[in-house]
Design a protein around this motif. Structure first.
Motif, PDB file in Angstrom:
ATOM      1  N   ILE A 142      -8.961   4.059   6.889  1.00 27.08           N
ATOM      2  CA  ILE A 142      -8.273   5.238   7.281  1.00 27.08           C
ATOM      3  C   ILE A 142      -6.406   4.830   7.197  1.00 27.08           C
ATOM      4  CG2 ILE A 142      -7.524   6.678   9.234  1.00 27.08           C
ATOM      5  CD1 ILE A 142     -10.108   6.377  10.478  1.00 27.08           C
ATOM      6  N   VAL A 143      -6.147   3.523   7.546  1.00 31.84           N
ATOM      7  CA  VAL A 143      -4.756   3.333   7.134  1.00 31.84           C
ATOM      8  C   VAL A 143      -4.556   3.115   6.018  1.00 31.84           C
ATOM      9  CG1 VAL A 143      -3.156   1.342   7.577  1.00 31.84           C
ATOM     10  CG2 VAL A 143      -4.638   2.058   9.596  1.00 31.84           C
ATOM     11  N   ILE A 144      -5.300   2.646   4.992  1.00 34.96           N
ATOM     12  CA  ILE A 144      -5.226   2.625   3.407  1.00 34.96           C
ATOM     13  C   ILE A 144      -5.235   3.910   2.796  1.00 34.96           C
ATOM     14  CG2 ILE A 144      -6.074   1.854   1.555  1.00 34.96           C
ATOM     15  CD1 ILE A 144      -7.586  -0.500   2.959  1.00 34.96           C
ATOM     16  N   ALA A 145      -5.823   4.808   3.354  1.00 35.10           N
ATOM     17  CA  ALA A 145      -5.733   6.209   3.029  1.00 35.10           C
ATOM     18  C   ALA A 145      -4.518   6.781   3.318  1.00 35.10           C
ATOM     19  CB  ALA A 145      -7.203   6.907   3.430  1.00 35.10           C
ATOM     20  N   SER A 146      -4.074   6.606   4.328  1.00 29.92           N
ATOM     21  CA  SER A 146      -2.598   7.411   4.883  1.00 29.92           C
ATOM     22  C   SER A 146      -1.666   6.941   3.943  1.00 29.92           C
ATOM     23  CB  SER A 146      -2.599   6.855   6.418  1.00 29.92           C
ATOM     24  OG  SER A 146      -2.120   5.669   6.436  1.00 29.92           O
ATOM     25  N   LEU A 147      -1.815   5.764   3.330  1.00 29.65           N
ATOM     26  CA  LEU A 147      -0.559   5.053   2.710  1.00 29.65           C
ATOM     27  C   LEU A 147      -0.721   5.360   1.189  1.00 29.65           C
ATOM     28  CD1 LEU A 147      -0.498   1.810   4.465  1.00 29.65           C
ATOM     29  CD2 LEU A 147       0.876   3.595   4.862  1.00 29.65           C
ATOM     30  N   ILE A 148      -2.024   5.294   0.406  1.00 29.19           N
ATOM     31  CA  ILE A 148      -1.963   5.378  -0.991  1.00 29.19           C
ATOM     32  C   ILE A 148      -1.699   6.707  -1.557  1.00 29.19           C
ATOM     33  CG2 ILE A 148      -3.439   3.177  -1.119  1.00 29.19           C
ATOM     34  CD1 ILE A 148      -5.786   5.387  -1.455  1.00 29.19           C
ATOM     35  N   GLY A 149      -2.124   7.697  -0.465  1.00 32.62           N
ATOM     36  CA  GLY A 149      -1.890   9.122  -0.966  1.00 32.62           C
ATOM     37  C   GLY A 149      -0.494   9.541  -1.480  1.00 32.62           C
TER      38      GLY A 149
ATOM     39  N   LEU B  24       0.829  -1.317   0.110  1.00 30.32           N
ATOM     40  CA  LEU B  24       0.037   0.088  -0.035  1.00 30.32           C
ATOM     41  C   LEU B  24       1.019   1.257  -0.033  1.00 30.32           C
ATOM     42  CD1 LEU B  24      -2.811  -0.967   2.453  1.00 30.32           C
ATOM     43  CD2 LEU B  24      -3.326  -0.560   0.292  1.00 30.32           C
ATOM     44  N   LYS B  25       1.778   1.197   0.885  1.00 35.31           N
ATOM     45  CA  LYS B  25       2.835   2.309   0.874  1.00 35.31           C
ATOM     46  C   LYS B  25       3.732   2.538  -0.489  1.00 35.31           C
ATOM     47  CE  LYS B  25       5.244   5.749   3.174  1.00 35.31           C
ATOM     48  NZ  LYS B  25       4.514   6.630   3.710  1.00 35.31           N
ATOM     49  N   GLY B  26       3.893   1.406  -1.059  1.00 34.18           N
ATOM     50  CA  GLY B  26       4.916   1.470  -2.070  1.00 34.18           C
ATOM     51  C   GLY B  26       6.355   1.171  -1.923  1.00 34.18           C
ATOM     52  N   ALA B  27       6.672   0.412  -0.481  1.00 33.45           N
ATOM     53  CA  ALA B  27       7.804   0.092  -0.224  1.00 33.45           C
ATOM     54  C   ALA B  27       8.148  -1.162  -1.056  1.00 33.45           C
ATOM     55  CB  ALA B  27       7.935  -0.079   1.159  1.00 33.45           C
ATOM     56  N   GLU B  28       7.119  -2.037  -1.200  1.00 28.24           N
ATOM     57  CA  GLU B  28       7.330  -3.254  -2.128  1.00 28.24           C
ATOM     58  C   GLU B  28       6.368  -3.077  -3.216  1.00 28.24           C
ATOM     59  OE1 GLU B  28       5.507  -7.612  -1.487  1.00 28.24           O
ATOM     60  OE2 GLU B  28       6.714  -7.040   0.110  1.00 28.24           O
ATOM     61  N   PRO B  29       6.689  -2.503  -4.436  1.00 22.96           N
ATOM     62  CA  PRO B  29       5.998  -2.012  -5.432  1.00 22.96           C
ATOM     63  C   PRO B  29       5.099  -2.910  -6.236  1.00 22.96           C
ATOM     64  CG  PRO B  29       8.184  -0.977  -5.603  1.00 22.96           C
ATOM     65  CD  PRO B  29       8.039  -2.208  -4.625  1.00 22.96           C
ATOM     66  N   VAL B  30       3.714  -2.861  -6.231  1.00 22.83           N
ATOM     67  CA  VAL B  30       2.812  -3.348  -7.209  1.00 22.83           C
ATOM     68  C   VAL B  30       2.075  -2.417  -7.963  1.00 22.83           C
ATOM     69  CG1 VAL B  30       2.844  -5.344  -5.874  1.00 22.83           C
ATOM     70  CG2 VAL B  30       1.177  -3.725  -5.211  1.00 22.83           C
ATOM     71  N   GLU B  31       1.670  -2.700  -9.126  1.00 21.37           N
ATOM     72  CA  GLU B  31       0.565  -2.012  -9.916  1.00 21.37           C
ATOM     73  C   GLU B  31      -0.953  -2.300  -9.548  1.00 21.37           C
ATOM     74  OE1 GLU B  31       1.560  -2.171 -13.928  1.00 21.37           O
ATOM     75  OE2 GLU B  31       3.569  -1.379 -13.775  1.00 21.37           O
ATOM     76  N   SER B  32      -1.152  -3.505  -9.165  1.00 18.90           N
ATOM     77  CA  SER B  32      -2.656  -3.669  -9.021  1.00 18.90           C
ATOM     78  C   SER B  32      -2.758  -4.492  -7.516  1.00 18.90           C
ATOM     79  CB  SER B  32      -3.123  -4.573 -10.005  1.00 18.90           C
ATOM     80  OG  SER B  32      -4.249  -4.858  -9.726  1.00 18.90           O
ATOM     81  N   LEU B  33      -3.727  -4.168  -6.794  1.00 14.76           N
ATOM     82  CA  LEU B  33      -3.969  -4.778  -5.508  1.00 14.76           C
ATOM     83  C   LEU B  33      -5.447  -4.893  -5.470  1.00 14.76           C
ATOM     84  CD1 LEU B  33      -2.303  -5.371  -2.920  1.00 14.76           C
ATOM     85  CD2 LEU B  33      -2.653  -3.125  -2.106  1.00 14.76           C
ATOM     86  N   ASP B  34      -5.723  -6.172  -5.093  1.00 12.19           N
ATOM     87  CA  ASP B  34      -7.234  -6.460  -4.712  1.00 12.19           C
ATOM     88  C   ASP B  34      -7.498  -6.547  -3.261  1.00 12.19           C
ATOM     89  OD1 ASP B  34      -9.536  -7.272  -4.934  1.00 12.19           O
ATOM     90  OD2 ASP B  34      -9.257  -9.037  -6.462  1.00 12.19           O
ATOM     91  N   LEU B  35      -8.158  -5.934  -2.613  1.00  6.66           N
ATOM     92  CA  LEU B  35      -8.687  -6.131  -1.292  1.00  6.66           C
ATOM     93  C   LEU B  35     -10.084  -6.218  -1.212  1.00  6.66           C
ATOM     94  CD1 LEU B  35      -6.109  -3.218   0.390  1.00  6.66           C
ATOM     95  CD2 LEU B  35      -5.983  -6.013   0.229  1.00  6.66           C
TER      96      LEU B  35
END
Length: 933
Positions: free
Chosen positions: A517-524, A495-506
């Motif tokens: 809220i945690v997801i939001a704090s990271l994807i921004g 989610l943060k991008g430290a382990e890069p992925v282009e697509s994420l299915d949650l």
């Protein structure tokens, strides 16, 4: 007279000793007035003034001078207004500078001087304040400045009281203006308002503002509003105003980005009522403004700012910068209701403003508003001192209690690398966070807290009722690659991008508000993640089981996602369906995406979300539709091309005109009211579209009303015709369309087809209840609408009442074609048609087929046409109107003399052979005449 007599000094001009009571500079003129007004008649007589002066040892020269200066109307007595206006300006009180002093060094390279009518726009810059400091340093010691008790001042101990006495008033004595007007070249609108006590050293005060300017990323020319320099000290009553809201203080605060409190060493600032009012207005009155506190200990100025300052790269930098704030100056026991005032009326007015009572009422000794304000201020201090208190091993209880009661919405707390911070301190912090909290920046790297302790804290934080933003270095810590808040371990690194992925299915993970809220704090700030699927979760705290909604609706999670979308520049696809987002949730998402000019999201899918009221567990209603439509209308993003609300992806850029097309076919796309409202919002600003096809959907009355309102309300619209036939538009829709036509500002729309609807309440099979409200409204609109030239309202069963209203409305106007076929018109209604065609020369086509005009009605219409010498009628359809031989004769007579007529349909009538023959005979010799019998 309020103080000891000053020492007698010889007058160098004539050697006569004149007493000049400089101590009066420090007195309240209102209180002294009451002392001198012995008989309490609200005026001071000459005898009362002379007696008071004599008791203090002043001679008749002083009496005569003072009486002359204060008795403005020379009536032998001094009123309270005269006294207040003249007291400080009098030569008796005024301190004159040395004869050679010209105050030139206050002006800089060029000598200023101007008039600034609005006191609120008389802020003073850092550079100007520096010149004041230099001026004080130059004059203070050589002239032997002393305070009101006679104690000698040094440049470092000169207060604003001293500055007003020795600098501000002497410098402005000749011009009788404010200090800023003396040195400025024009208006200086404040960036910040300064709340302070006049008793702090001026040099320390200026250091605080200089440091504030550095911390906030401002320049030396940034203006600060300081009352002593902004208010005209010679006309204070006029400057302050009659009410708090009209005072120069309040007006300046409204212009400013925020307030800076300069806190003196003894904390006297918080004991002054005007400072209390300024704090109240900053913390409780003005929204979206910052409140900062600065002080100047021996190590230099330091401040507690709201949030991160311009120079704070992160919470750690903020905490390091603020760590120098002296703990001993932190006030957790503030009682602003006990603050003092020189004027009792001011104290009452300010306390009553805080509690919301009348200005002149007796303020309560205790009130919930006092408590709330005191708690807010104490909480600001407490939050800034958490790290220092833990590091020094002090008791956390009072500080955390102040934070809990503060009602703060945003906190920045850095505990990083603090080895004394353990799970125990986190548990105390958890309990101290106020329910009002919306944003938390918490740094924990290098503490002794465990993963369980941090997770528990995060879970608590994210479930606070108003929380929507969490920032923490612990979310990217190598020790916490996963965070489990809702029985699903979020892949933090991805989610943060430290382990890069282009697509994420949650999707379908049961994620609720905390995880959102945690997801939001990271994807921004994730620049690599392009596709994110969050569908079928519980982001708003609700879900559906077996057709029943469970849980409690909370917007904080989806609002946090929306906040992230406002800054995210990487996502191209975001799936949120099945989260029961509701009106506010979907509105927030659309507003965020459309408000981000750098957004790369190309489509948003909200199909089956009950937008506009269709059945669905999502339950998004009209309010949500309006929010979505407004977001799309004002959108600044160039990426969003498609929006799906009803099962068809609307080409929003084409509809809006940012991807211009002339024609657009949206017919038979199963569009509902939601899509109609969005389409209406967008075509309302489209100046390129000439044709739009919308038939065969399910727009309903509301949808069609919105479409017509948008077209008619767009002065740049180029749409010339609208086909809304066979759309089951009823009386309600008729009235909406009529209002749009009545108020139309477009000249493009000339052709309107409303045929085969239910404008009067009944369908073509006669089902429903007849009402003339809708057709009457359309008729009223036609009276003022000068654009329509073709109108088709056939098949609406408007009856005689409706056709009468229509014909009365269009008499003599620009209408060229009118179709009222199948409208249940009898001979009674035909008389209205006759009256219209008799005076309407521009009418070229009239369709009266499938009515029941009979011979009488047809005869009336034909005679009217025949009588109109200017008629241009070229086509007349009276098919199936029960016309007999008598009516045929009237038709024949009309055909014979109406030269413009080239087509006439009289089929499906019972005119008889003789009647038909008469019409054929009348038509003979008319080249190209098209006759249907």
């Amino acid at each position: 007279m309020g103080g000891s007599v000053t020492k007698v000094a010889p007058n160098p001009a004539d050697g006569v000793e004149v007493r000049t009571p400089e101590t009066l500079q420090w007195q309240d003129p209102t209180r002294i007035f009451k002392e001198v007004d012995v008989d309490s008649d609200q005026t001071i007589s000459s005898d009362e003034l002379k007696s008071a002066l004599q008791k203090q040892g002043y001679d008749d020269v002083v009496f005569a001078t003072l009486m002359g200066e204060l008795d403005l109307n020379s009536d032998g007595c001094i009123t309270i207004d005269e006294w207040r206006k003249g007291f400080y300006a009098s030569s008796f009180v005024h301190v004159r500078p040395p004869a050679a002093e010209d105050f030139a060094d206050l002006h800089g390279d060029q000598r200023g001087g101007c008039t600034i009518a609005e006191t609120a726009k008389r802020a003073i810059t850092g550079a100007q304040l520096q010149r004041v400091c230099s001026h004080i340093s130059r004059r203070c010691k050589p002239e032997g400045w002393a305070d009101k008790s006679g104690k000698q001042r040094t440049p470092g101990t000169v207060t604003l009281y001293d500055a007003a006495r020795f600098v501000i008033k002497p410098a402005t004595y000749a011009t009788q203006c404010s200090f800023v007007e003396l040195i400025a070249f024009g208006e200086q609108v404040p960036l910040y308002f300064v709340s302070h006590w006049w008793g702090e050293p001026v040099l320390d005060f200026v250091k605080c503002l200089e440091q504030h300017a550095v911390d906030r990323g401002l320049g030396v020319d940034s203006p600060y509003w300081v009352c002593a320099y902004a208010n005209n000290q010679w006309k204070l009553d006029d400057e302050i105003g009659g009410s708090l809201e009209e005072s120069s203080f309040r007006k300046a605060m409204k212009l400013s980005f925020g307030t800076v409190t300069v806190l003196d060493e003894g904390g006297v600032t918080f004991s002054r009522i005007w400072c209390g009012y300024e704090i109240f207005t900053s913390l409780a009155g003005d929204k979206h403004k910052t409140y900062d506190v600065y002080t100047c200990p021996k190590g230099g100025a330091v401040g507690l700012v709201e949030g991160l300052s311009a120079g704070d790269k992160d919470a750690g930098a903020k905490q390091k910068r603020e760590s120098g704030f002296p703990l001993e100056r932190v006030r957790l026991d503030i009682q602003l209701q006990s603050a003092q005032a020189s004027v009792e009326a001011d104290r009452k007015a300010i306390l009553n403003a805080i509690v919301g009572a009348a200005a002149d009422a007796e303020p309560p000794k205790e009130h919930a508003s006092y408590t709330r304000l005191n708690n807010m201020l104490a909480g600001r201090f407490a939050a800034g001192m958490v790290r220092t208190v833990i590091a020094r091993g002090k008791k956390l209880g009072p500080y955390f209690a102040a934070m809990k009661a503060s009602a703060s919405t945003s906190l920045v707390i850095d505990l990083s690398n603090l080895i004394k911070c353990t799970d125990k301190e986190l548990q105390l912090l958890m309990a101290a966070l106020p329910n009002s909290l919306e944003s938390l920046n918490l740094q924990l790297k290098g503490t002794k807290a465990t993963e369980d302790g941090v997770t528990a804290l995060f879970k608590h934080v994210c479930n606070l009722p108003r929380m929507r933003r969490l920032e923490s270095d612990a979310l990217t810590s190598t020790h916490m690659p996963l965070v489990n808040l809702d029985s699903y371990a979020l892949p933090i690194k991805k989610l943060k991008g430290a382990e890069p992925v282009e697509s994420l299915d949650l999707s379908d993970k049961g994620l609720s508000v905390a995880s959102a809220i945690v997801i939001a704090s990271l994807i921004g700030v994730n620049g690599g993640l392009m596709e994110l699927n969050l569908s079928n979760n519980r982001i708003c705290g609700v879900w559906v089981e077996y057709g029943t909604q469970k849980g409690n609706y909370i917007t904080e999670g989806i609002n946090a996602i929306a906040d992230a979308l406002r800054v995210n520049c990487a996502l191209t696809s975001l799936e949120l369906r099945g989260n029961q987002l509701g009106d506010n949730g979907w509105g927030a998402i659309f507003a965020a995406v459309c408000g981000n000019k750098d957004s790369k999201i190309t489509s948003l899918d909200a199909v089956s979300e009950n937008i506009g009221g269709r059945y669905s567990s999502e339950n998004i209603g009209p309010a949500g539709v309006k929010l979505i439509a407004e977001a799309l209308r004002t959108s600044v993003t160039g990426a969003l091309m498609k929006v799906n609300l009803d099962g068809y992806a609307l080409p929003v850029k084409k509809i809006k005109g940012t991807d211009p097309v002339e024609t657009l076919d949206l017919s038979r796309k199963s569009l509902g009211v939601a899509s109609a409202v969005v389409i209406a919002s967008l075509i309302g600003v489209n100046g390129a579209l000439t044709s739009v096809e919308l038939r065969g959907n399910e727009l309903g009355d509301e949808g069609w009303g919105a479409i017509f309102a948008a077209i008619c309300g767009n002065k740049d619209s180029k749409i010339m015709s609208m086909d809304a036939s066979s759309e089951r538009i009823g009386p309600a829709g008729s009235k909406l369309i009529a209002e749009a036509l009545r108020t139309s500002v477009t000249g493009a729309l000339t052709q309107l087809d409303l045929s085969d609807n239910q404008l009067c309440g009944k369908d073509r099979w006669g089902r429903g209840t007849h009402t003339a409200e809708g057709i009457t409204a359309i008729a009223d609109a036609l009276r003022v609408n000068g654009g329509l030239t073709e109108l088709n309202i056939a098949g609406n069963s408007i009856k005689d009442e409706g056709i009468t209203a229509i014909c009365n409305a269009v008499q003599g106007n620009k209408l060229t074609k009118l179709n009222v076929a199948g409208s249940n018109i009898s001979p009674v209604g035909a008389t209205a048609v006759a009256a219209m065609v008799a005076v309407t020369g521009g009418l070229m086509a009239l369709d009266l087929s499938f009515n029941d005009l009979n011979d009488d009605g047809v005869s009336a219409v034909c005679e009217a046409i025949q009588s109109n010498k200017e008629t241009k009628l070229a086509s007349l359809n009276m098919r199936a109107n029960s016309i007999g031989p008598i009516g045929a004769k009237s038709v024949a007579a009309m055909v014979a003399v109406t030269g413009a007529l080239i087509e006439c349909d009289l089929s499906n009538n019972a005119m008889g052979e003789e009647g038909k023959a008469s019409i054929l005979s009348a038509a003979q010799g008319k080249a190209g005449f098209n006759l249907h019998l």
